[in-house]
Design a protein around this motif. Sequence first.
Motif, PDB file in Angstrom:
ATOM      1  N   CYS A  42      19.067-110.085  10.615  1.00 48.90           N
ATOM      2  CA  CYS A  42      19.211-109.186   9.596  1.00 48.90           C
ATOM      3  C   CYS A  42      19.306-109.795   8.206  1.00 48.90           C
ATOM      4  CB  CYS A  42      20.710-108.325   9.670  1.00 48.90           C
ATOM      5  SG  CYS A  42      20.705-107.513  11.193  1.00 48.90           S
ATOM      6  N   VAL A  43      18.521-111.058   7.952  1.00 47.99           N
ATOM      7  CA  VAL A  43      18.283-111.578   6.582  1.00 47.99           C
ATOM      8  C   VAL A  43      17.162-110.904   5.971  1.00 47.99           C
ATOM      9  CG1 VAL A  43      19.510-113.558   7.570  1.00 47.99           C
ATOM     10  CG2 VAL A  43      17.379-113.420   7.487  1.00 47.99           C
ATOM     11  N   LYS A  44      16.846-111.286   4.700  1.00 47.58           N
ATOM     12  CA  LYS A  44      15.683-110.748   3.954  1.00 47.58           C
ATOM     13  C   LYS A  44      14.446-111.512   4.434  1.00 47.58           C
ATOM     14  CE  LYS A  44      17.606-107.896   0.799  1.00 47.58           C
ATOM     15  NZ  LYS A  44      17.134-106.528   0.783  1.00 47.58           N
ATOM     16  N   ALA A  76      26.919-115.278   7.717  1.00 44.13           N
ATOM     17  CA  ALA A  76      26.512-115.339   6.464  1.00 44.13           C
ATOM     18  C   ALA A  76      26.727-116.673   5.786  1.00 44.13           C
ATOM     19  CB  ALA A  76      26.632-114.106   5.723  1.00 44.13           C
ATOM     20  N   ASN A 127      25.540-120.091  11.383  1.00 47.32           N
ATOM     21  CA  ASN A 127      24.714-119.140  12.326  1.00 47.32           C
ATOM     22  C   ASN A 127      24.509-120.009  13.907  1.00 47.32           C
ATOM     23  OD1 ASN A 127      24.019-117.911  10.066  1.00 47.32           O
ATOM     24  ND2 ASN A 127      22.284-118.841   9.631  1.00 47.32           N
ATOM     25  N   ILE A 169      23.226-112.132  12.303  1.00 46.12           N
ATOM     26  CA  ILE A 169      22.825-113.108  11.360  1.00 46.12           C
ATOM     27  C   ILE A 169      22.450-112.331  10.023  1.00 46.12           C
ATOM     28  CG2 ILE A 169      21.553-115.415  10.928  1.00 46.12           C
ATOM     29  CD1 ILE A 169      21.421-115.930  13.789  1.00 46.12           C
ATOM     30  N   GLY A 190      11.916 -96.367   7.143  1.00 47.70           N
ATOM     31  CA  GLY A 190      12.784 -97.488   6.843  1.00 47.70           C
ATOM     32  C   GLY A 190      13.168 -97.380   5.215  1.00 47.70           C
ATOM     33  N   ASN A 217      29.887-110.388   1.709  1.00 47.25           N
ATOM     34  CA  ASN A 217      29.892-109.413   2.770  1.00 47.25           C
ATOM     35  C   ASN A 217      30.703-109.543   4.078  1.00 47.25           C
ATOM     36  OD1 ASN A 217      27.747-107.469   1.930  1.00 47.25           O
ATOM     37  ND2 ASN A 217      26.381-109.435   1.710  1.00 47.25           N
ATOM     38  N   ALA A 245      23.040-104.675   8.463  1.00 43.75           N
ATOM     39  CA  ALA A 245      23.950-105.333   9.407  1.00 43.75           C
ATOM     40  C   ALA A 245      25.217-104.291   9.505  1.00 43.75           C
ATOM     41  CB  ALA A 245      24.358-106.813   9.231  1.00 43.75           C
ATOM     42  N   ALA A 253      24.894-110.544   7.046  1.00 40.79           N
ATOM     43  CA  ALA A 253      26.038-109.218   7.076  1.00 40.79           C
ATOM     44  C   ALA A 253      25.990-108.271   5.946  1.00 40.79           C
ATOM     45  CB  ALA A 253      27.397-109.922   6.926  1.00 40.79           C
ATOM     46  N   GLY A 254      24.713-107.995   5.443  1.00 43.18           N
ATOM     47  CA  GLY A 254      24.576-107.141   4.446  1.00 43.18           C
ATOM     48  C   GLY A 254      24.446-105.532   4.522  1.00 43.18           C
ATOM     49  N   VAL A 264      13.989-107.349  10.295  1.00 42.70           N
ATOM     50  CA  VAL A 264      13.304-108.068   9.323  1.00 42.70           C
ATOM     51  C   VAL A 264      12.015-107.347   9.025  1.00 42.70           C
ATOM     52  CG1 VAL A 264      12.655-110.052   8.188  1.00 42.70           C
ATOM     53  CG2 VAL A 264      14.491-110.418   9.699  1.00 42.70           C
ATOM     54  N   ASN A 303      17.030 -97.808   9.625  1.00 39.52           N
ATOM     55  CA  ASN A 303      17.266 -97.255   8.287  1.00 39.52           C
ATOM     56  C   ASN A 303      18.650 -97.218   7.880  1.00 39.52           C
ATOM     57  OD1 ASN A 303      17.860 -94.721   9.178  1.00 39.52           O
ATOM     58  ND2 ASN A 303      15.848 -93.821   8.299  1.00 39.52           N
TER      59      ASN A 303
HETATM   60  N1  LIG Z   1      18.304-102.050   3.748  1.00 41.67           N
HETATM   61  C1  LIG Z   1      17.535-101.420   4.289  1.00 41.67           C
HETATM   62  O1  LIG Z   1      17.419-100.007   3.992  1.00 41.67           O
HETATM   63  C2  LIG Z   1      16.419-101.893   5.376  1.00 41.67           C
HETATM   64  C3  LIG Z   1      15.798-101.023   6.169  1.00 41.67           C
HETATM   65  C4  LIG Z   1      15.168-101.561   7.084  1.00 41.67           C
HETATM   66  C5  LIG Z   1      14.963-102.977   7.445  1.00 41.67           C
HETATM   67  N2  LIG Z   1      15.700-103.621   6.354  1.00 41.67           N
HETATM   68  C6  LIG Z   1      15.557-105.025   6.687  1.00 41.67           C
HETATM   69  O2  LIG Z   1      16.831-105.689   6.889  1.00 41.67           O
HETATM   70  C7  LIG Z   1      16.865-107.052   6.582  1.00 41.67           C
HETATM   71  C8  LIG Z   1      18.398-107.055   5.789  1.00 41.67           C
HETATM   72  O3  LIG Z   1      18.291-106.312   4.366  1.00 41.67           O
HETATM   73  P1  LIG Z   1      19.569-105.912   3.740  1.00 41.67           P
HETATM   74  O4  LIG Z   1      18.999-104.849   3.070  1.00 41.67           O
HETATM   75  O5  LIG Z   1      20.568-105.848   4.631  1.00 41.67           O
HETATM   76  O6  LIG Z   1      19.897-107.147   2.871  1.00 41.67           O
HETATM   77  P2  LIG Z   1      21.208-107.549   2.174  1.00 41.67           P
HETATM   78  O7  LIG Z   1      22.157-106.465   1.773  1.00 41.67           O
HETATM   79  O8  LIG Z   1      20.819-108.650   0.948  1.00 41.67           O
HETATM   80  O9  LIG Z   1      21.884-108.578   3.269  1.00 41.67           O
HETATM   81  C9  LIG Z   1      21.317-109.927   3.697  1.00 41.67           C
HETATM   82  C10 LIG Z   1      22.398-110.985   4.182  1.00 41.67           C
HETATM   83  O10 LIG Z   1      21.657-112.144   4.855  1.00 41.67           O
HETATM   84  C11 LIG Z   1      22.571-112.845   4.518  1.00 41.67           C
HETATM   85  N3  LIG Z   1      21.904-114.386   4.402  1.00 41.67           N
HETATM   86  C12 LIG Z   1      21.350-114.756   3.353  1.00 41.67           C
HETATM   87  N4  LIG Z   1      20.668-116.046   3.749  1.00 41.67           N
HETATM   88  C13 LIG Z   1      21.333-116.188   4.906  1.00 41.67           C
HETATM   89  C14 LIG Z   1      21.192-117.317   5.937  1.00 41.67           C
HETATM   90  N5  LIG Z   1      20.500-118.293   5.925  1.00 41.67           N
HETATM   91  N6  LIG Z   1      21.828-117.090   7.478  1.00 41.67           N
HETATM   92  C15 LIG Z   1      22.305-116.047   7.643  1.00 41.67           C
HETATM   93  N7  LIG Z   1      22.826-115.279   6.740  1.00 41.67           N
HETATM   94  C16 LIG Z   1      22.020-115.062   5.533  1.00 41.67           C
HETATM   95  C17 LIG Z   1      23.394-112.530   3.297  1.00 41.67           C
HETATM   96  O11 LIG Z   1      24.457-113.425   2.889  1.00 41.67           O
HETATM   97  P3  LIG Z   1      25.537-113.010   1.907  1.00 41.67           P
HETATM   98  O12 LIG Z   1      26.283-112.081   2.492  1.00 41.67           O
HETATM   99  O13 LIG Z   1      26.234-114.251   1.728  1.00 41.67           O
HETATM  100  O14 LIG Z   1      24.839-112.765   0.589  1.00 41.67           O
HETATM  101  C18 LIG Z   1      23.503-111.135   3.475  1.00 41.67           C
HETATM  102  O15 LIG Z   1      24.788-110.916   4.165  1.00 41.67           O
HETATM  103  C19 LIG Z   1      15.937-107.289   5.783  1.00 41.67           C
HETATM  104  O16 LIG Z   1      14.979-108.063   6.259  1.00 41.67           O
HETATM  105  C20 LIG Z   1      15.121-105.668   5.560  1.00 41.67           C
HETATM  106  O17 LIG Z   1      13.700-106.065   5.327  1.00 41.67           O
HETATM  107  C21 LIG Z   1      16.461-103.120   5.736  1.00 41.67           C
END
Ligand SMILES: NC(=O)c1ccc[n+]([C@@H]2O[C@H](COP(=O)([O-])OP(=O)(O)OC[C@H]3O[C@@H](n4cnc5c(N)ncnc54)[C@H](OP(=O)(O)O)[C@@H]3O)[C@@H](O)[C@H]2O)c1
Length: 399
Positions: A195-197, A163, A182, A135, A302, A168, A141, A137-138, A223, A250
Amino acid sequence: MTKKYAQRFKLEWLKDKRFEKWLEKVEGNDYRCFCKYCKCSIIAKVCDILKHSESSKHKRAAKPLSAQRLCLPSDEDWSMRFLGLKDDNGEHLCFTHRGKTRSHQAPFVPVPQDGAVSPAPSGKEVIIPASIGFIGAGNMAQALMNSFLAKGLVEPHLLMASAPSNRNLEKLPSGMRTTNDNNRLVKECDIIFLCVKPHLLTEMIEGLDPLERDHSPLFISVVTGFDICTLEQLLGSLIDAPRVVRTMPNTPCMVGQGCCVYTMGTNTNESDAKVVCSILHSVGYSAEIPEYQMDAACGLAGSGPAYIYTAIEALADGGVKMGLPRHLAHSLAAHTVKGAASMVLQSGKHPAQLKDEVCSPGGTTITAIHSLEKNGFRGALISAVEASANRAKELGNKS
Ligand SMILES: NC(=O)c1ccc[n+]([C@@H]2O[C@H](COP(=O)([O-])OP(=O)(O)OC[C@H]3O[C@@H](n4cnc5c(N)ncnc54)[C@H](OP(=O)(O)O)[C@@H]3O)[C@@H](O)[C@H]2O)c1
């Protein structure tokens, strides 16, 4: 965990007056205590209890407390329910913990919480026949799904992502199923990565329909900041006793060089632990850690890749400043970081020893090290880890 540790946890909080009114002992489990306000279990360690008491969820629950809410079952009765030995009607049940079915007479063996890291076993990953959903796809994920596919852990048709937009979803590996719904994903998948914010998680879960009784997927959250207790409470609106795992991966998972630490939730069992171990091992390095270390792991691993990207960029800038062409400077910087990391991991030597070995008296490297020290290099990195860990804690408290 040794008996000595268990005893220490138990005694620490039991003699602390601050916890007198709202914490209960759990018979047969010295590693956890029960919060009467939030109705959840907490690691029975003072720092974890304090962290819980400062969370906005706890503060919210503690405020409007009515006399009725405090009316809990007796210690013995409640503990048996918590341990899964009695159902809500007080009937004795068999109890499955980590795959071993225990009768109520059998001793409870809790998950170790002693701070000892348990690295996942090395070797070939098993092929997971389950359907794995994401859930969100950023970045995260995609890093995970690409890693699973590259390692042959799962067939593309068994992967699914959802998403709200196709932004994505369009970039995902071919053969994968995608949806903007979802609920469809939750119905079709056995293992579901959240995998959402962080600021979107609560709302996203509130938008999910309750699950059929015969469908209990394993939820794996990536998350930042959301602890097991909160995740179990949120997902508890979909299904009783949700099986939850909290992870901190990470993005180098994308190239099979990631790090991923995880904590198993209170309702997970032995086969969940095996599946999680195998899945997360495929991303690179993985280890099961006690939950109280999760924010620190976020600060280090992370967010860590971003610190190192910045370091690589700065090293390359230094090379360019001193006359190297940009592309060569980037390659040299990245390979230097990779090589140094491999030296630490493969030699088993302390990084300080490796540093000493390359600093010849009066030489170039010790002169450069002096410059780094004067410019607060170590302090800057320590502060970065601290800042990220504190921010993770803040995000968790906002939930
Ligand atoms: N990036 C890192 O290095 C990292 C490391 C450790 C942990 N994390 C954690 O991983 C999580 C995701 O981070 P990310 O960097 O992958 O964020 P991201 O690239 O912004 O991706 C977020 C995804 O969530 C989707 N989304 C938003 N609202 C939604 C909903 N209601 N239902 C389903 N999907 C929804 C977005 O959809 P759209 O595609 O339509 O925009 C997007 O695909 C966060 O909680 C973060 O704390 C990230």
